[in-house]
Design a protein around this motif. Sequence first.
Motif, PDB file in Angstrom:
ATOM      1  N   ASN A  92     -12.984   7.944  -6.825  1.00  0.00           N
ATOM      2  CA  ASN A  92     -12.501   9.764  -7.130  1.00  0.00           C
ATOM      3  C   ASN A  92     -11.889   9.942  -6.762  1.00  0.00           C
ATOM      4  N   ARG A  93     -11.073  10.310  -4.847  1.00  0.00           N
ATOM      5  CA  ARG A  93     -10.666  11.570  -4.172  1.00  0.00           C
ATOM      6  C   ARG A  93      -9.675  11.065  -4.824  1.00  0.00           C
ATOM      7  N   ALA A  94      -9.024   9.940  -4.519  1.00  0.00           N
ATOM      8  CA  ALA A  94      -7.616   9.293  -4.714  1.00  0.00           C
ATOM      9  C   ALA A  94      -6.799   9.974  -6.125  1.00  0.00           C
ATOM     10  N   LYS A  95      -8.010   9.639  -6.593  1.00  0.00           N
ATOM     11  CA  LYS A  95      -7.136  10.015  -7.794  1.00  0.00           C
ATOM     12  C   LYS A  95      -6.738  11.514  -8.008  1.00  0.00           C
ATOM     13  N   GLN A  96      -7.013  12.490  -7.226  1.00  0.00           N
ATOM     14  CA  GLN A  96      -6.791  13.295  -6.846  1.00  0.00           C
ATOM     15  C   GLN A  96      -5.086  14.083  -6.515  1.00  0.00           C
ATOM     16  N   TYR A  97      -4.828  12.816  -5.973  1.00  0.00           N
ATOM     17  CA  TYR A  97      -3.069  12.700  -5.588  1.00  0.00           C
ATOM     18  C   TYR A  97      -2.281  12.061  -6.751  1.00  0.00           C
ATOM     19  N   ASN A  98      -0.810  13.213  -6.831  1.00  0.00           N
ATOM     20  CA  ASN A  98      -0.481  12.080  -7.588  1.00  0.00           C
ATOM     21  C   ASN A  98      -0.006  11.076  -6.776  1.00  0.00           C
ATOM     22  N   VAL A  99       0.397  11.569  -5.616  1.00  0.00           N
ATOM     23  CA  VAL A  99       1.592   9.730  -4.585  1.00  0.00           C
ATOM     24  C   VAL A  99       0.361   8.769  -4.695  1.00  0.00           C
ATOM     25  N   VAL A 100      -0.821   8.748  -4.903  1.00  0.00           N
ATOM     26  CA  VAL A 100      -1.345   7.480  -5.066  1.00  0.00           C
ATOM     27  C   VAL A 100      -1.457   6.822  -5.870  1.00  0.00           C
ATOM     28  N   SER A 101      -0.931   5.728  -5.999  1.00  0.00           N
ATOM     29  CA  SER A 101      -0.444   5.142  -7.364  1.00  0.00           C
ATOM     30  C   SER A 101      -1.833   3.879  -8.268  1.00  0.00           C
ATOM     31  N   HIS A 102      -2.098   3.432  -6.538  1.00  0.00           N
ATOM     32  CA  HIS A 102      -3.320   2.003  -7.061  1.00  0.00           C
ATOM     33  C   HIS A 102      -4.412   2.191  -5.397  1.00  0.00           C
ATOM     34  N   PHE A 103      -5.392   1.892  -5.674  1.00  0.00           N
ATOM     35  CA  PHE A 103      -6.706   1.631  -5.244  1.00  0.00           C
ATOM     36  C   PHE A 103      -6.935   0.078  -4.945  1.00  0.00           C
ATOM     37  N   LEU A 104      -6.724  -0.121  -3.264  1.00  0.00           N
ATOM     38  CA  LEU A 104      -6.960  -2.034  -3.577  1.00  0.00           C
ATOM     39  C   LEU A 104      -7.601  -2.356  -1.954  1.00  0.00           C
ATOM     40  N   SER A 105      -8.055  -3.424  -2.758  1.00  0.00           N
ATOM     41  CA  SER A 105      -9.368  -3.657  -1.578  1.00  0.00           C
ATOM     42  C   SER A 105      -8.401  -4.528  -1.260  1.00  0.00           C
ATOM     43  N   LYS A 106      -8.826  -4.455   0.779  1.00  0.00           N
ATOM     44  CA  LYS A 106      -8.774  -5.780   1.065  1.00  0.00           C
ATOM     45  C   LYS A 106      -9.036  -6.551   0.925  1.00  0.00           C
ATOM     46  N   PRO A 107      -8.258  -7.835   1.610  1.00  0.00           N
ATOM     47  CA  PRO A 107      -6.886  -7.998   1.928  1.00  0.00           C
ATOM     48  C   PRO A 107      -6.366  -7.773   0.958  1.00  0.00           C
ATOM     49  N   ILE A 108      -4.853  -7.520   1.503  1.00  0.00           N
ATOM     50  CA  ILE A 108      -3.781  -7.812   0.588  1.00  0.00           C
ATOM     51  C   ILE A 108      -3.777  -9.325  -0.011  1.00  0.00           C
ATOM     52  N   THR A 109      -2.679  -9.768  -1.351  1.00  0.00           N
ATOM     53  CA  THR A 109      -2.753 -11.200  -1.359  1.00  0.00           C
ATOM     54  C   THR A 109      -1.577 -10.800  -2.239  1.00  0.00           C
ATOM     55  N   VAL A 110      -1.152 -12.393  -2.622  1.00  0.00           N
ATOM     56  CA  VAL A 110       0.146 -12.392  -3.174  1.00  0.00           C
ATOM     57  C   VAL A 110       0.111 -11.864  -4.792  1.00  0.00           C
ATOM     58  N   GLU A 111      -1.433 -12.353  -5.016  1.00  0.00           N
ATOM     59  CA  GLU A 111      -1.407 -11.936  -6.466  1.00  0.00           C
ATOM     60  C   GLU A 111      -1.063 -10.707  -6.959  1.00  0.00           C
ATOM     61  N   MET A 112      -2.215  -9.703  -5.925  1.00  0.00           N
ATOM     62  CA  MET A 112      -1.850  -8.737  -5.949  1.00  0.00           C
ATOM     63  C   MET A 112      -0.759  -7.911  -5.926  1.00  0.00           C
ATOM     64  N   LEU A 113       0.504  -8.634  -4.916  1.00  0.00           N
ATOM     65  CA  LEU A 113       1.400  -7.905  -5.254  1.00  0.00           C
ATOM     66  C   LEU A 113       2.174  -8.662  -6.172  1.00  0.00           C
ATOM     67  N   GLU A 114       2.239  -9.574  -6.593  1.00  0.00           N
ATOM     68  CA  GLU A 114       2.542 -10.411  -8.013  1.00  0.00           C
ATOM     69  C   GLU A 114       2.873  -8.865  -9.293  1.00  0.00           C
ATOM     70  N   LYS A 115       1.358  -8.249  -8.941  1.00  0.00           N
ATOM     71  CA  LYS A 115       1.525  -7.793 -10.338  1.00  0.00           C
ATOM     72  C   LYS A 115       1.913  -6.622 -10.066  1.00  0.00           C
ATOM     73  N   LEU A 116       1.848  -6.006  -8.538  1.00  0.00           N
ATOM     74  CA  LEU A 116       2.365  -4.278  -8.557  1.00  0.00           C
ATOM     75  C   LEU A 116       4.869  -4.528  -8.570  1.00  0.00           C
ATOM     76  N   LYS A 117       4.468  -6.354  -8.310  1.00  0.00           N
ATOM     77  CA  LYS A 117       6.157  -6.286  -8.979  1.00  0.00           C
ATOM     78  C   LYS A 117       6.355  -5.538 -10.243  1.00  0.00           C
ATOM     79  N   GLU A 118       5.307  -5.958 -10.950  1.00  0.00           N
ATOM     80  CA  GLU A 118       6.047  -5.956 -12.796  1.00  0.00           C
ATOM     81  C   GLU A 118       5.992  -4.458 -12.114  1.00  0.00           C
ATOM     82  N   ILE A 119       5.471  -3.616 -12.244  1.00  0.00           N
ATOM     83  CA  ILE A 119       5.409  -1.796 -11.624  1.00  0.00           C
ATOM     84  C   ILE A 119       6.878  -1.652 -11.342  1.00  0.00           C
ATOM     85  N   TYR A 120       6.323  -2.183 -10.173  1.00  0.00           N
ATOM     86  CA  TYR A 120       7.866  -0.873  -9.350  1.00  0.00           C
ATOM     87  C   TYR A 120       8.700  -2.238  -8.794  1.00  0.00           C
ATOM     88  N   SER A 121       9.343  -3.295  -9.457  1.00  0.00           N
ATOM     89  CA  SER A 121      10.763  -4.232  -9.553  1.00  0.00           C
ATOM     90  C   SER A 121      11.584  -3.232 -10.865  1.00  0.00           C
TER      91      SER A 121
END
Length: 135
Positions: A106-135
């Motif tokens: 909920n705190r993260a939602k208060q900041y416009n600069v924060v686009s996502h809140f993800l759980s560790k560890p980072i995975t290829v699958e996470m990045l594949e989904k983010l590619k759709e947004i940032y590519s």
Amino acid sequence: MLETVLCVDDDPITLMLCKKVIVKANFGKEIIFAQNGQEALDLFEKLKDDNLKDGAQVPQLVFLDLNMPVMNGWDFIEKFSLDTNSAFKNTKVIILSSTIDPADFNRAKQYNVVSHFLSKPITVEMLEKLKEIYS
């Protein structure tokens, strides 16, 4: 593929994993690191100075841990949002944390600069989904 990605975490194993996963997913050309929020802010200040001189590459995305010594992720977000981000309006922050506390989400939602809140560890699958947004 993003030009530059910044990973901010005090754990060297997490930083190594971030680099490996970002490379494997073909997500970013250049990966830079900071071990706490203060190092990250210092890096942005240096980039602000360098950018005026030689067109230094600014991170489009910051993967940020919350629990770090010196300056934690929340303090980084606060300062980056107020002081630094005016020069880096296109840079977005993705919180990458092991926390499961709903208050953090909920705190993260208060900041416009924060686009996502993800759980560790980072995975290829996470990045594949983010590619759709940032590519």
